[in-house]
Design a protein around this motif. Structure first.
Motif, PDB file in Angstrom:
ATOM      1  N   ILE A   5      65.401  58.344 -35.954  1.00  0.00           N
ATOM      2  CA  ILE A   5      66.283  59.430 -36.415  1.00  0.00           C
ATOM      3  C   ILE A   5      67.168  58.965 -37.566  1.00  0.00           C
ATOM      4  N   GLY A   6      67.750  57.803 -37.420  1.00  0.00           N
ATOM      5  CA  GLY A   6      68.690  57.314 -38.427  1.00  0.00           C
ATOM      6  C   GLY A   6      69.848  56.648 -37.719  1.00  0.00           C
ATOM      7  N   PRO A   7      70.610  55.807 -38.429  1.00  0.00           N
ATOM      8  CA  PRO A   7      71.684  55.047 -37.785  1.00  0.00           C
ATOM      9  C   PRO A   7      72.741  55.927 -37.105  1.00  0.00           C
ATOM     10  N   ILE A   8      72.925  57.161 -37.561  1.00  0.00           N
ATOM     11  CA  ILE A   8      73.961  57.995 -36.935  1.00  0.00           C
ATOM     12  C   ILE A   8      73.635  58.352 -35.497  1.00  0.00           C
ATOM     13  N   ALA A   9      72.388  58.204 -35.092  1.00  0.00           N
ATOM     14  CA  ALA A   9      72.017  58.595 -33.727  1.00  0.00           C
ATOM     15  C   ALA A   9      71.952  57.407 -32.760  1.00  0.00           C
ATOM     16  N   LYS A  10      72.342  56.216 -33.238  1.00  0.00           N
ATOM     17  CA  LYS A  10      72.277  55.024 -32.380  1.00  0.00           C
ATOM     18  C   LYS A  10      73.121  55.180 -31.122  1.00  0.00           C
ATOM     19  N   PRO A  11      72.559  54.955 -29.939  1.00  0.00           N
ATOM     20  CA  PRO A  11      73.385  55.013 -28.731  1.00  0.00           C
ATOM     21  C   PRO A  11      74.486  53.941 -28.765  1.00  0.00           C
ATOM     22  N   ASP A  12      75.668  54.308 -28.290  1.00  0.00           N
ATOM     23  CA  ASP A  12      76.758  53.343 -28.197  1.00  0.00           C
ATOM     24  C   ASP A  12      76.557  52.466 -26.984  1.00  0.00           C
ATOM     25  N   LYS A  13      75.879  53.024 -25.993  1.00  0.00           N
ATOM     26  CA  LYS A  13      75.646  52.255 -24.788  1.00  0.00           C
ATOM     27  C   LYS A  13      74.271  52.580 -24.232  1.00  0.00           C
ATOM     28  N   VAL A  14      73.543  51.539 -23.862  1.00  0.00           N
ATOM     29  CA  VAL A  14      72.254  51.749 -23.198  1.00  0.00           C
ATOM     30  C   VAL A  14      72.353  51.102 -21.833  1.00  0.00           C
ATOM     31  N   GLN A  15      72.050  51.852 -20.799  1.00  0.00           N
ATOM     32  CA  GLN A  15      72.042  51.280 -19.454  1.00  0.00           C
ATOM     33  C   GLN A  15      70.636  51.415 -18.873  1.00  0.00           C
ATOM     34  N   ILE A  16      70.088  50.280 -18.482  1.00  0.00           N
ATOM     35  CA  ILE A  16      68.772  50.304 -17.845  1.00  0.00           C
ATOM     36  C   ILE A  16      68.996  50.646 -16.368  1.00  0.00           C
ATOM     37  N   VAL A  17      68.330  51.671 -15.891  1.00  0.00           N
ATOM     38  CA  VAL A  17      68.578  52.144 -14.520  1.00  0.00           C
ATOM     39  C   VAL A  17      67.275  52.153 -13.719  1.00  0.00           C
ATOM     40  N   PRO A  18      67.420  52.050 -12.374  1.00  0.00           N
ATOM     41  CA  PRO A  18      66.215  52.071 -11.529  1.00  0.00           C
ATOM     42  C   PRO A  18      65.641  53.483 -11.372  1.00  0.00           C
ATOM     43  N   GLY A  19      66.467  54.513 -11.624  1.00  0.00           N
ATOM     44  CA  GLY A  19      66.002  55.892 -11.482  1.00  0.00           C
ATOM     45  C   GLY A  19      67.040  56.811 -12.082  1.00  0.00           C
ATOM     46  N   LEU A  20      66.717  58.092 -12.211  1.00  0.00           N
ATOM     47  CA  LEU A  20      67.676  59.070 -12.726  1.00  0.00           C
ATOM     48  C   LEU A  20      67.906  60.116 -11.647  1.00  0.00           C
ATOM     49  N   PRO A  21      69.159  60.581 -11.496  1.00  0.00           N
ATOM     50  CA  PRO A  21      69.415  61.570 -10.440  1.00  0.00           C
ATOM     51  C   PRO A  21      68.690  62.878 -10.740  1.00  0.00           C
ATOM     52  N   LYS A  22      67.928  63.368  -9.771  1.00  0.00           N
ATOM     53  CA  LYS A  22      67.146  64.581 -10.017  1.00  0.00           C
ATOM     54  C   LYS A  22      67.343  65.619  -8.933  1.00  0.00           C
ATOM     55  N   THR A  23      67.216  66.862  -9.340  1.00  0.00           N
ATOM     56  CA  THR A  23      67.227  67.953  -8.364  1.00  0.00           C
ATOM     57  C   THR A  23      65.862  67.982  -7.684  1.00  0.00           C
TER      58      THR A  23
END
Ligand code: 7RM
Length: 632
Positions: free
Chosen positions: A572-590
């Protein structure tokens, strides 16, 4: 030609007229412009379609209203003052007459290269006068410009070129920004590897760095204008012909091409400019935006130049060569109106008062804010230390899709209230609705912000996909334009914008779709699934927080996080760089498999005590693990 409101009672009167008799109201504003043929009807509209036409059958060229019309009375007045990145380099002033000649000359050059009415032209350029000249030259010959912010990556640029089938790209060799010299043409070259519609690329020499010129495709700006006449007839445009496309992020993956048309956009950018900033002949006006964003289109180029104003363009960044650069420029050019973004204010605030001290800022009459909600603290700092407590601060709310400022104080005319955009401009009918679309009338109400009647610079369509325009803006609430923002009408009746209610993150006033960033992250081969949310950030307003489920084989958390950030920057470009990346075991889902972003937003904001009920999740146990991980 003046439609400038002078008093509070004048505002109330104009506002009432604009609501009771909108056609008469806008017809009267439009009458003072130069039309090649008059309109037969002021407005035809239907929000269902949507199908909105202003100044039906009217014919015009916006550049005749910017250039030709101003030649005789103020041909020698400055139109554009350009301040370069390096304070030591000479600034440039272009009078209306010089701008006229340069625009005509470049119009002829583009025509000679095969561009005509209706063709799409991409402008991928730094903040130099030629960027404005390029926009106006397109408008002169009826070509549709699409400016792409020169910080976007090759793949973002290619997507936009392909979406609108652009025939030509206007660019520069490079771009000076602070201490950096950035390659621009090289990005175009990379993008064009995956674009087949582009026939010619015109390259402005700015930095003098080496570039590869492809024969039969690439031409130097200085060569194409050689021998071209400085007169060029203005193409006759229908009021509803396209003026430009500007791509903007939404809540789904792909940026959409917001379309603005000639007549209505001209009337509204002019009208809103003179009223909000209370511009007076001779004033020097400065908006610090980049022409790659809508603010640059409407309030660096079109609005000010339609008003015969002097508009300042700055190539550089606020902190180079020092954190007082903005204020140095204000004093140097005797700026009267200064318009910037809260993120810039907060960033400069962090340097303290010392960088301001050498400058008087005494020419300032009006200061403005745009792009995101301005928090009270930043409002006061800006008001007290830049406006010295005696400049009205206009907090202007609007969107790419609205074309011009919708809700704002009129400087010195209507009341200023910290952190409140305050009141609608004449012709604008905002309402607040609840989740079911019921209008919440009266004061002290909060809900979603909609507009119930068209204004001249409203979005007409999303390029190549009208249904997307309908779905995004006109389907959530029947018969209303939905802004995507939440708002509150306070006990005094002033509007306060609360921020996005959809999946759009506002990073330093730049819109990023969460889906767009997720798509980019998912391109990394090690990423299995990701979810992106915004979180409060001291300087940027919102930062980007990415949660990703990854295959960790052969990677450490740290190097994978960095790779993900680089992937987003590349795609995308440098303006879209995440400030924080967290590696997670799963994502909360409905239970239906939807990611519960609400929970991720709370975790990203550190509000672990406000997660609400998580027991109905498909995988409640993952929440604990994410919370634990977020503390690292
Ligand atoms: C002009 C521009 C639009 C979104 C909009 C809001 C936010 C813009 C303000 C604001 C609070 C403001 N166009 N926004 N201005 N929020 N107060 N004065 O920024 O298309 O890039 O963004 O920006 O959420 O919907 S934009």
């Amino acid at each position: 030609m003046s439609h400038k409101i002078q008093t509070l009672s004048g505002y109330i009167h104009e506002y009432q007229k604009s609501v009771l008799q909108p056609e008469e109201f806008w017809g009267r504003v439009a009458e003072s412009f130069h039309w090649k043929k008059p309109w037969s009807k002021v407005l035809d509209w239907d929000f269902e379609g949507p199908d909105i036409k202003w100044f039906v059958n009217g014919k015009l060229n916006i550049t005749e209203n910017i250039l030709d019309r101003h030649l005789f009375i103020m041909g020698d007045r400055p139109a554009i003052i350009w301040e370069p990145n390096e304070p030591g380099e000479e600034h440039i002033t272009l009078t209306y007459k010089e701008l006229y000649e340069k625009v005509c000359q470049f119009s002829n050059a583009m025509k000679a290269q095969g561009v005509g009415k209706g063709d799409r032209v991409i402008i991928y350029m730094p903040m130099v006068p030629e960027a404005a000249i390029a926009m106006l030259a397109c408008a002169r010959i009826g070509a549709v410009h699409s400016v792409v912010f020169a910080g976007f990556s090759a793949s973002s640029l290619a997507d936009r070129i392909n979406d609108c089938d652009a025939k030509m790209v206007l660019t520069s060799d490079g771009n000076f920004r602070g201490t950096k010299k950035i390659g621009v043409k090289s990005v175009v070259d990379e993008a064009l590897e995956s674009c087949s519609s582009v026939e010619k690329v015109i390259v402005l020499k700015r930095t003098g760095q080496d570039v590869a010129m492809v024969s039969n495709r690439d031409l130097w700006w200085s060569d194409v204008i050689k021998g071209q006449s400085t007169e060029c007839p203005a193409e006759e445009m229908d009021a509803e012909d396209m003026l430009f496309i500007l791509y903007t992020s939404g809540s789904t993956g792909k940026p959409k091409g917001v379309v603005h048309t000639c007549g209505g956009y001209m009337i509204y950018t002019y009208y809103s400019f003179v009223n909000v900033f209370q511009y007076q002949t001779g004033d020097i006006y400065w908006c610090t935006a980049d022409v790659g964003w809508i603010t640059g289109h409407s309030y660096i180029v079109y609005g000010p130049l339609l008003a015969g104003a002097t508009t300042l363009m700055f190539e550089g960044v606020p902190t180079y060569p020092h954190a007082g650069r903005f204020w140095e420029i204000v004093d140097k050019h005797k700026v009267n109106q200064f318009y910037t973004a809260p993120t810039a204010i907060r960033a400069l605030e962090a340097y303290g008062l010392e960088p301001i001290e050498p400058y008087s800022l005494e020419t300032l009459k009006v200061i403005g804010s745009v792009g995101e909600p301005i928090n009270e603290e930043a409002w006061h700092w800006y008001h007290d230390h830049i406006g010295k407590g005696n400049c009205p601060l206009v907090d202007t709310w609007w969107q790419t899709e609205t074309g011009g400022i919708m809700i704002s104080a009129l400087a010195g005319i209507t009341p200023n209230k910290p952190a409140h955009a305050s009141l609608p401009l004449p012709g604008i009918q905002p309402i607040i609705v609840d989740a079911d679309g019921n209008e919440l009338t009266g004061n002290n109400v909060q809900g979603n912000l909609c507009i119930k009647f068209p204004w001249p610079s409203i979005i007409r369509t999303t390029y190549g996909d009208h249904d997307r325009c309908k779905q995004t803006y006109f389907s959530t609430y029947k018969g209303l334009y939905f802004t995507g923002d939440g708002a509150k009408r306070d006990h005094d009746g002033y509007l306060r914008i609360l921020g996005r209610v959809d999946d759009v993150i506002n990073v330093s006033g730049h819109r990023m779709g969460t889906a767009e960033v997720e798509n980019a992250i998912n391109e990394h081969p090690k990423v299995i699934e990701s979810a992106v949310v915004g979180f409060p950030h001291d300087v940027k307003g919102q930062g980007i927080y990415a949660f990703a489920i990854c295959d960790m084989e052969g990677r450490t958390v740290e190097n994978l996080s960095n790779e993900i950030i680089q992937t987003v920057s590349k795609i995308i470009g440098p303006i879209a760089k995440p400030d924080k990346v967290q590696i997670v075991p799963g994502l909360p889902k409905t239970r239906s498999g939807k990611i519960m972003r609400r929970i991720l937003r709370k975790i990203a904001a550190g509000e672990m005590d406000q997660l609400g009920d998580t027991s109905t999740l498909l995988n409640p146990e993952v929440v604990e693990a994410i919370i634990e991980g977020s503390k690292k």
